[in-house]
Design a protein around this motif. Structure first.
Motif, mmCIF file in Angstrom:
data_model
loop_
_atom_site.group_PDB
_atom_site.id
_atom_site.type_symbol
_atom_site.label_atom_id
_atom_site.label_comp_id
_atom_site.label_asym_id
_atom_site.label_seq_id
_atom_site.Cartn_x
_atom_site.Cartn_y
_atom_site.Cartn_z
ATOM 1 N N LYS A 80 -66.937 -65.679 -60.207
ATOM 2 C CA LYS A 80 -66.553 -65.348 -61.584
ATOM 3 C C LYS A 80 -67.626 -65.774 -62.587
ATOM 4 O O LYS A 80 -67.364 -66.455 -63.581
ATOM 5 N N VAL A 81 -68.861 -65.364 -62.283
ATOM 6 C CA VAL A 81 -70.009 -65.667 -63.133
ATOM 7 C C VAL A 81 -70.386 -64.387 -63.898
ATOM 8 O O VAL A 81 -70.649 -63.357 -63.281
ATOM 9 N N PRO A 82 -70.402 -64.436 -65.234
ATOM 10 C CA PRO A 82 -70.783 -63.255 -66.007
ATOM 11 C C PRO A 82 -72.295 -62.996 -65.925
ATOM 12 O O PRO A 82 -73.069 -63.905 -65.609
ATOM 13 N N ALA A 83 -72.694 -61.778 -66.242
ATOM 14 C CA ALA A 83 -74.097 -61.375 -66.124
ATOM 15 C C ALA A 83 -75.045 -62.272 -66.918
ATOM 16 O O ALA A 83 -76.168 -62.521 -66.483
ATOM 17 N N GLU A 84 -74.591 -62.802 -68.053
ATOM 18 C CA GLU A 84 -75.495 -63.646 -68.850
ATOM 19 C C GLU A 84 -75.758 -65.011 -68.205
ATOM 20 O O GLU A 84 -76.672 -65.723 -68.614
ATOM 21 N N ARG A 85 -74.977 -65.377 -67.186
ATOM 22 C CA ARG A 85 -75.228 -66.632 -66.465
ATOM 23 C C ARG A 85 -75.745 -66.370 -65.051
ATOM 24 O O ARG A 85 -75.695 -67.229 -64.175
ATOM 25 N N LEU A 86 -76.273 -65.175 -64.843
ATOM 26 C CA LEU A 86 -76.962 -64.798 -63.611
ATOM 27 C C LEU A 86 -78.455 -64.805 -63.898
ATOM 28 O O LEU A 86 -78.883 -64.376 -64.970
ATOM 29 N N MET A 87 -79.248 -65.302 -62.961
ATOM 30 C CA MET A 87 -80.696 -65.149 -63.046
ATOM 31 C C MET A 87 -81.170 -64.640 -61.690
ATOM 32 O O MET A 87 -80.813 -65.209 -60.659
ATOM 33 N N VAL A 88 -81.955 -63.576 -61.709
ATOM 34 C CA VAL A 88 -82.540 -63.014 -60.494
ATOM 35 C C VAL A 88 -84.017 -63.383 -60.494
ATOM 36 O O VAL A 88 -84.716 -63.144 -61.483
ATOM 37 N N GLY A 106 -83.858 -55.752 -68.875
ATOM 38 C CA GLY A 106 -85.024 -54.889 -68.733
ATOM 39 C C GLY A 106 -84.881 -53.926 -67.584
ATOM 40 O O GLY A 106 -83.896 -53.960 -66.842
ATOM 41 N N SER A 107 -85.881 -53.079 -67.453
ATOM 42 C CA SER A 107 -85.854 -52.083 -66.387
ATOM 43 C C SER A 107 -86.275 -52.723 -65.063
ATOM 44 O O SER A 107 -86.807 -53.829 -65.030
ATOM 45 N N SER A 108 -86.079 -51.982 -64.001
ATOM 46 C CA SER A 108 -86.468 -52.458 -62.672
ATOM 47 C C SER A 108 -87.971 -52.396 -62.476
ATOM 48 O O SER A 108 -88.495 -53.030 -61.568
ATOM 49 N N ALA A 109 -88.662 -51.624 -63.306
ATOM 50 C CA ALA A 109 -90.115 -51.429 -63.194
ATOM 51 C C ALA A 109 -90.509 -51.001 -61.781
ATOM 52 O O ALA A 109 -91.557 -51.383 -61.278
ATOM 53 N N GLY A 110 -89.637 -50.240 -61.137
ATOM 54 C CA GLY A 110 -89.933 -49.746 -59.796
ATOM 55 C C GLY A 110 -89.613 -50.697 -58.668
ATOM 56 O O GLY A 110 -89.811 -50.365 -57.500
ATOM 57 N N HIS A 111 -89.130 -51.894 -58.991
ATOM 58 C CA HIS A 111 -88.801 -52.885 -57.947
ATOM 59 C C HIS A 111 -87.471 -52.508 -57.297
ATOM 60 O O HIS A 111 -86.443 -52.443 -57.975
ATOM 61 N N ASN A 112 -87.480 -52.270 -55.992
ATOM 62 C CA ASN A 112 -86.279 -51.787 -55.304
ATOM 63 C C ASN A 112 -85.114 -52.769 -55.342
ATOM 64 O O ASN A 112 -83.961 -52.354 -55.423
ATOM 65 N N GLY A 113 -85.386 -54.065 -55.275
ATOM 66 C CA GLY A 113 -84.312 -55.050 -55.363
ATOM 67 C C GLY A 113 -83.627 -55.008 -56.714
ATOM 68 O O GLY A 113 -82.390 -55.009 -56.812
ATOM 69 N N LEU A 114 -84.423 -54.943 -57.786
ATOM 70 C CA LEU A 114 -83.856 -54.868 -59.137
ATOM 71 C C LEU A 114 -83.137 -53.542 -59.356
ATOM 72 O O LEU A 114 -82.098 -53.500 -60.019
ATOM 73 N N LYS A 115 -83.679 -52.460 -58.792
ATOM 74 C CA LYS A 115 -83.017 -51.144 -58.898
ATOM 75 C C LYS A 115 -81.612 -51.200 -58.314
ATOM 76 O O LYS A 115 -80.667 -50.673 -58.895
ATOM 77 N N ASP A 116 -81.478 -51.836 -57.146
ATOM 78 C CA ASP A 116 -80.165 -51.891 -56.498
ATOM 79 C C ASP A 116 -79.201 -52.783 -57.275
ATOM 80 O O ASP A 116 -78.016 -52.466 -57.384
ATOM 81 N N ILE A 117 -79.692 -53.886 -57.815
ATOM 82 C CA ILE A 117 -78.836 -54.757 -58.632
ATOM 83 C C ILE A 117 -78.348 -53.988 -59.852
ATOM 84 O O ILE A 117 -77.164 -54.018 -60.193
ATOM 85 N N GLU A 118 -79.270 -53.280 -60.500
ATOM 86 C CA GLU A 118 -78.913 -52.469 -61.665
ATOM 87 C C GLU A 118 -77.834 -51.443 -61.304
ATOM 88 O O GLU A 118 -76.873 -51.250 -62.036
ATOM 89 N N GLN A 124 -78.642 -52.945 -66.921
ATOM 90 C CA GLN A 124 -79.940 -53.629 -66.863
ATOM 91 C C GLN A 124 -79.866 -54.963 -67.597
ATOM 92 O O GLN A 124 -80.861 -55.668 -67.706
ATOM 93 N N LYS A 125 -78.688 -55.283 -68.110
ATOM 94 C CA LYS A 125 -78.526 -56.478 -68.941
ATOM 95 C C LYS A 125 -78.140 -57.687 -68.107
ATOM 96 O O LYS A 125 -76.978 -58.092 -68.066
ATOM 97 N N TYR A 126 -79.129 -58.238 -67.428
ATOM 98 C CA TYR A 126 -78.966 -59.493 -66.692
ATOM 99 C C TYR A 126 -80.326 -60.182 -66.687
ATOM 100 O O TYR A 126 -81.359 -59.528 -66.605
ATOM 101 N N PRO A 127 -80.357 -61.496 -66.823
ATOM 102 C CA PRO A 127 -81.622 -62.223 -66.849
ATOM 103 C C PRO A 127 -82.369 -62.146 -65.517
ATOM 104 O O PRO A 127 -81.763 -62.165 -64.454
ATOM 105 N N ARG A 128 -83.687 -62.087 -65.643
ATOM 106 C CA ARG A 128 -84.527 -62.098 -64.450
ATOM 107 C C ARG A 128 -85.790 -62.892 -64.721
ATOM 108 O O ARG A 128 -86.319 -62.871 -65.823
ATOM 109 N N LEU A 129 -86.204 -63.621 -63.699
ATOM 110 C CA LEU A 129 -87.440 -64.387 -63.749
ATOM 111 C C LEU A 129 -88.419 -63.684 -62.822
ATOM 112 O O LEU A 129 -88.221 -63.642 -61.607
#
Length: 186
Positions: A80-88, A106-118, A124-129
């Motif tokens: 029960k973690v909302p998207a704003e408390r997720l970091m990929v 942000g966009s996946s910028a072609g990254h397949n892992g980020l594309k699938d999460i999206e 696309q509204k989730y934090p990523r490092l």
């Protein structure tokens, strides 16, 4: 307060210590700082660490990179973690080796892992490092480079970038994403 940190990578010995597995490597470093060990669970290796009163759940998806969204969405729902408390945490060839960039969305910028999460989150509204791995490869060599192991020089510099990435996770969970971005993003 609960947070979910998902480090992306691929399971299996052939992928260990490869550039594409920098998300796994970062979480291994974070877990080691807390003497935490990962256990195999549903769609991921999971562990939990505590930092300044925060409960930080770490997952390394076992779904392989291209299906990372399945594990991320499952654990977001389970915990029960909302998207704003997720970091990929993921590799990024557009950034020089060792450069770290935290983004709130942000966009996946072609990254397949980020594309699938999206796709799985419907947003696309989730934090990523993004962890820079550089782009030192010739035409047609991207896959070999990304799935290759770090050079000797990169391997020697890696601990410094990993420590900074861990500090950014701590900042994200304690002082928030905006403050952490202004403190650490170059």
């Amino acid at each position: 307060m609960k947070y979910l940190i998902a480090g992306l990578g691929n399971i299996g010995p052939e992928y260990e210590d490869t550039r594409h597995n920098i998300g796994f490597i970062t979480l291994d470093k974070l877990a080691a700082k807390h003497e935490a060990t990962f256990e195999h669970s549903r769609h991921a290796f999971v562990t939990e660490i505590k930092h300044k009163g925060r409960s930080i759940h770490l997952i390394k998806p076992t779904t392989y990179m291209n299906l990372s969204g399945k594990a991320v969405s499952y654990w977001m729902n389970e915990l029960k973690v909302p998207a704003e408390r997720l970091m990929v945490i993921t590799d990024d060839i557009a950034l020089p080796f060792g450069k770290l960039r935290l983004r709130a969305k942000g966009s996946s910028a072609g990254h397949n892992g980020l594309k699938d999460i999206e796709k799985c989150l419907g947003s696309q509204k989730y934090p990523r490092l993004k962890f820079g791995i550089g782009d030192d490869f010739g035409k047609g060599q991207q896959v070999d480079y990304v799935l290759g192991r770090f050079s000797r020089e990169q391997f020697d510099e890696l601990p410094f970038a990993l420590d900074k990435a861990c500090d950014m996770v701590y900042g994200f969970t304690t002082t928030g994403i905006d403050r952490t971005m202004s403190q650490y993003n170059d």
